[in-house]
Design an enzyme around this catalytic site. Structure first.
Site, PDB file in Angstrom:
ATOM      1  N   LYS A 102     -22.048  -5.365   3.450  1.00  0.00           N
ATOM      2  CA  LYS A 102     -21.222  -4.880   2.347  1.00  0.00           C
ATOM      3  C   LYS A 102     -20.909  -6.014   1.363  1.00  0.00           C
ATOM      4  O   LYS A 102     -20.899  -5.801   0.138  1.00  0.00           O
ATOM      5  CB  LYS A 102     -19.935  -4.256   2.888  1.00  0.00           C
ATOM      6  CG  LYS A 102     -20.143  -2.937   3.612  1.00  0.00           C
ATOM      7  CD  LYS A 102     -18.837  -2.231   3.949  1.00  0.00           C
ATOM      8  CE  LYS A 102     -18.130  -2.854   5.124  1.00  0.00           C
ATOM      9  NZ  LYS A 102     -16.961  -2.052   5.577  1.00  0.00           N
TER      10      LYS A 102
ATOM     11  N   PRO B  16       0.003   8.999  -1.857  1.00  0.00           N
ATOM     12  CA  PRO B  16       0.659  10.045  -2.640  1.00  0.00           C
ATOM     13  C   PRO B  16       1.355  11.045  -1.714  1.00  0.00           C
ATOM     14  O   PRO B  16       0.704  11.648  -0.862  1.00  0.00           O
ATOM     15  CB  PRO B  16      -0.488  10.733  -3.391  1.00  0.00           C
ATOM     16  CG  PRO B  16      -1.681   9.865  -3.186  1.00  0.00           C
ATOM     17  CD  PRO B  16      -1.461   9.105  -1.929  1.00  0.00           C
ATOM     18  N   PRO B  17       2.671  11.229  -1.821  1.00  0.00           N
ATOM     19  CA  PRO B  17       3.362  12.225  -0.998  1.00  0.00           C
ATOM     20  C   PRO B  17       2.837  13.632  -1.293  1.00  0.00           C
ATOM     21  O   PRO B  17       2.261  13.895  -2.350  1.00  0.00           O
ATOM     22  CB  PRO B  17       4.824  12.089  -1.421  1.00  0.00           C
ATOM     23  CG  PRO B  17       4.926  10.714  -1.982  1.00  0.00           C
ATOM     24  CD  PRO B  17       3.611  10.457  -2.638  1.00  0.00           C
TER      25      PRO B  17
ATOM     26  N   GLU C 229       0.838  -1.197   0.000  1.00  0.00           N
ATOM     27  CA  GLU C 229       0.000   0.000   0.000  1.00  0.00           C
ATOM     28  C   GLU C 229       0.874   1.249   0.000  1.00  0.00           C
ATOM     29  O   GLU C 229       1.821   1.363   0.787  1.00  0.00           O
ATOM     30  CB  GLU C 229      -0.901   0.004   1.233  1.00  0.00           C
ATOM     31  CG  GLU C 229      -1.826   1.214   1.330  1.00  0.00           C
ATOM     32  CD  GLU C 229      -2.810   1.069   2.462  1.00  0.00           C
ATOM     33  OE1 GLU C 229      -3.687   0.179   2.373  1.00  0.00           O
ATOM     34  OE2 GLU C 229      -2.688   1.815   3.452  1.00  0.00           O
TER      35      GLU C 229
END
Length: 611
Positions: A173, A23-24, A20
């Site tokens: 779900k 995004p920086p 995983e």
């Protein structure tokens, strides 16, 4: 390719793994993450996932990163989507982009409430829970997407429902069309196995992939377990306690703990694979996989030794079982060198050490070039009970009442502020009198560190990194102040600083002031250790400050949103947001512990005391 299709053809005797990434916040961090992903891709994960910032705050970067992993590195990608601030148009746009990029996998999440709200209020009533996302994707895109959902073996971090009710929600779900489940990180394997039995007894038969996060540092471990509500078994806590101030031993312990956990999960839980929450760091995950012999990397004698004794438990509090720097760390470093090199990734100038140059992040700023800069909490879950915190933050209607809230936090009368989810650290206690004086002036501090000149890296208060080293710090302080105060400080720095003092300041309107050169980078924390180059862990410059400044002013907005429109509290907090400046001041004389305060506090109050 869909994840479920890949699960089906995976050899039963070969567990899979996924990574995983998030995004920086900065362009440099993003570019260097690309280099990091290229190396990790060589380990042949089944796929990767890309997180989606709270309220879609990282939408463009998340889609850019997902497109890159899917198409540049041929890694089947799982794109996270959340309900927070979602509406039909934004969901459709994200799914259309994913389809264009060839992405067939999504993780449907509810996401956190917008910070500052006591209750989750959807932007679109059609997207209130993750199940609504699942249903909508199925209704509009049929089986074009393989849909994953989240599960919480230790209970949902908002703590509004019990575990049994949460399992009922999970089944709903799945019944709505979810194809597989990825769990939040956990460390209580026995608790997970108990939860897994309950899930299967409920009739939930889709693949369940446990989320594993190797412990990186003791501080981040404490923070993340608090924010996610993860339970910490007694043997883990007792194992960490005697080594908590040696970052290298903590990291080694984290590798062994992850290995121990995964072996038990695979053998007793019969899980088909694991999902690594990497926090955009690569070294620990690489070492875990090598020890498990799940990669094609060279198998070392030490790895085989552990593999020959898979049932050996981790003894409570026994640090002698840890993989020490002289064994596994050396081996892992050698193996890491076998991964393909990539040009362009720089960390402290160490082009040959890109895998581990940010192994010991220290402080909020870190290094803005690091792929791990701006690390998000897993899946945007804060675990913060806002209604409980509001009782601490009260109902401020005046600047004096705001000042009292910040003072109460400094004096340990309350445990949090909107800018600090934890009590004051022992390190900050070293400069408590100065912080109190600043706060009494109405300059509310949100970040600081004392001057440190060659203190042992094993020191319980300021030490970090491997033992047998020395750590150094330049003093800095960061606070909110009015424009007239900023102008006073600018004059004082100009007249008395003599080139020793740098400052950076910004406001919510986008105005910016600084005497730091545009390309200047101030290392304010560094360490000297045997057999290593100097390690710089905390760097303050324009890029990192501006990134944090945007978040800092958004906190004022979020705090204001706790109170009804037109209320005195909301008017006050919004006025503070719009009128104050955030300023960071660094003094470069780390040998003089009074130097910073003589500049910031001036002649009055330097030797003062606060009751």
């Amino acid at each position: 390719m869909k994840f479920t299709e890949k699960f089906a053809v995976q050899p039963q005797n070969r567990p899979f793994f996924t990574f995983e990434f998030f995004p920086p916040r900065t362009d440099q961090g993003f570019d260097n993450l690309v280099s990091r992903i290229s190396r990790l891709a060589a380990l042949k994960p089944l796929g990767v996932s890309v997180t989606w910032g709270a309220g879609g705050s990282t939408k463009e970067r998340s889609l850019e990163l997902a497109n890159l992993t899917q198409n540049e590195y041929d890694l089947d990608t799982l794109l996270h989507l959340t309900c927070t601030n979602a509406h039909v148009g934004s969901v459709d746009a994200a799914l259309e982009e994913a389809t264009k990029f060839g992405i067939q996998n999504v993780l449907a999440l509810r996401g956190d409430p917008p910070r500052g709200q006591e209750e989750w209020i959807p932007s679109d009533s059609r997207f209130t829970h993750a199940i609504d996302l699942v249903k909508y994707i199925r209704e509009t895109h049929g089986n074009n997407f393989c849909i994953g959902v989240a599960a919480y073996p230790d209970g949902h971090p908002d703590q509004l429902v019990d575990v049994d009710k949460e399992i009922d929600n999970l089944k709903a779900k799945v019944d709505a069309g979810a194809d597989f489940i990825i769990t939040q990180l956990f460390y209580d394997v026995d608790g997970f196995l108990t939860w897994l039995r309950k899930v299967r007894e409920k009739g939930i038969n889709v693949p369940i992939i446990p989320g594993v996060m190797p412990i990186q540092t003791y501080g981040s471990f404490q923070r993340l377990t608090k924010l996610t509500g993860a339970k910490v078994p007694a043997h883990v806590q007792s194992g960490l306690n005697p080594i908590s101030h040696d970052d290298q031993l903590v990291k080694d312990y984290g590798v062994n703990l992850a290995v121990d956990m995964i072996r038990k999960l695979v053998s007793e839980g019969h899980v088909p694979g694991v999902h690594f929450c990497t926090l955009n760091l690569e070294k620990s995950v690489q070492r875990v996989l090598e020890t498990l012999q799940w990669t094609g990397a060279l198998a070392h004698p030490h790895n085989r030794l552990i593999a020959d004794a898979p049932d050996k438990p981790m003894p409570d509090g026994d640090a002698s079982f840890l993989v020490t720097p002289s064994t596994a760390t050396h081996d892992a470093t050698q193996s890491l060198a076998t991964l393909p090199a990539t040009d362009g990734e720089a960390g402290r100038g160490e082009l040959n050490n890109a895998a581990s140059w940010d192994d010991f992040p220290n402080g909020r700023f870190g290094d803005f070039k690091s792929p791990a800069f701006g690390a998000e909490d897993p899946w945007g879950n804060s675990g913060v009970a806002i209604n409980q915190m509001l009782r601490q933050w009260r109902n401020p209607k005046t600047l004096q009442e705001l000042t009292q809230i910040f003072l109460d936090h400094l004096q340990s009368r309350i445990s949090t502020t909107p800018f600090s989810p934890v009590p004051l650290s022992p390190e900050s206690m070293m400069i408590l009198p100065e912080l109190k004086l600043l706060t009494q002036k109405g300059w509310w501090t949100v970040g600081s560190q004392p001057t440190i000149n060659g203190v042992s890296s094993s020191d319980e208060t300021v030490g970090w990194g491997p033992k047998a080293g020395y750590v150094f710090q330049k003093g800095f302080v960061e606070f909110f102040c009015e424009q007239t105060d900023l102008e006073l400080l600018e004059r004082r720095i100009e007249e008395r600083g003599q080139g020793w003092v740098h400052y950076i300041a910004g406001n919510n309107n986008g105005d910016f002031k600084s005497n730091v050169p545009q390309d200047g980078r101030n290392a304010v924390t560094w360490g000297v250790f045997p057999g290593q180059e100097i390690i710089q862990t905390t760097i303050i410059e324009h890029e990192s400050f501006l990134s944090w400044k945007e978040e800092a002013f958004s906190i004022w907005s979020d705090w204001a949103s706790c109170y009804r429109p037109g209320s005195d509290e909301r008017k006050l907090l919004e006025a503070v947001r719009d009128q104050r400046w955030l300023i960071n001041i660094i003094h470069h004389d780390y040998q003089n512990p009074r130097a910073l305060w003589e500049i910031v506090l001036g002649d009055s109050g330097v030797n003062g005391t606060v009751a």
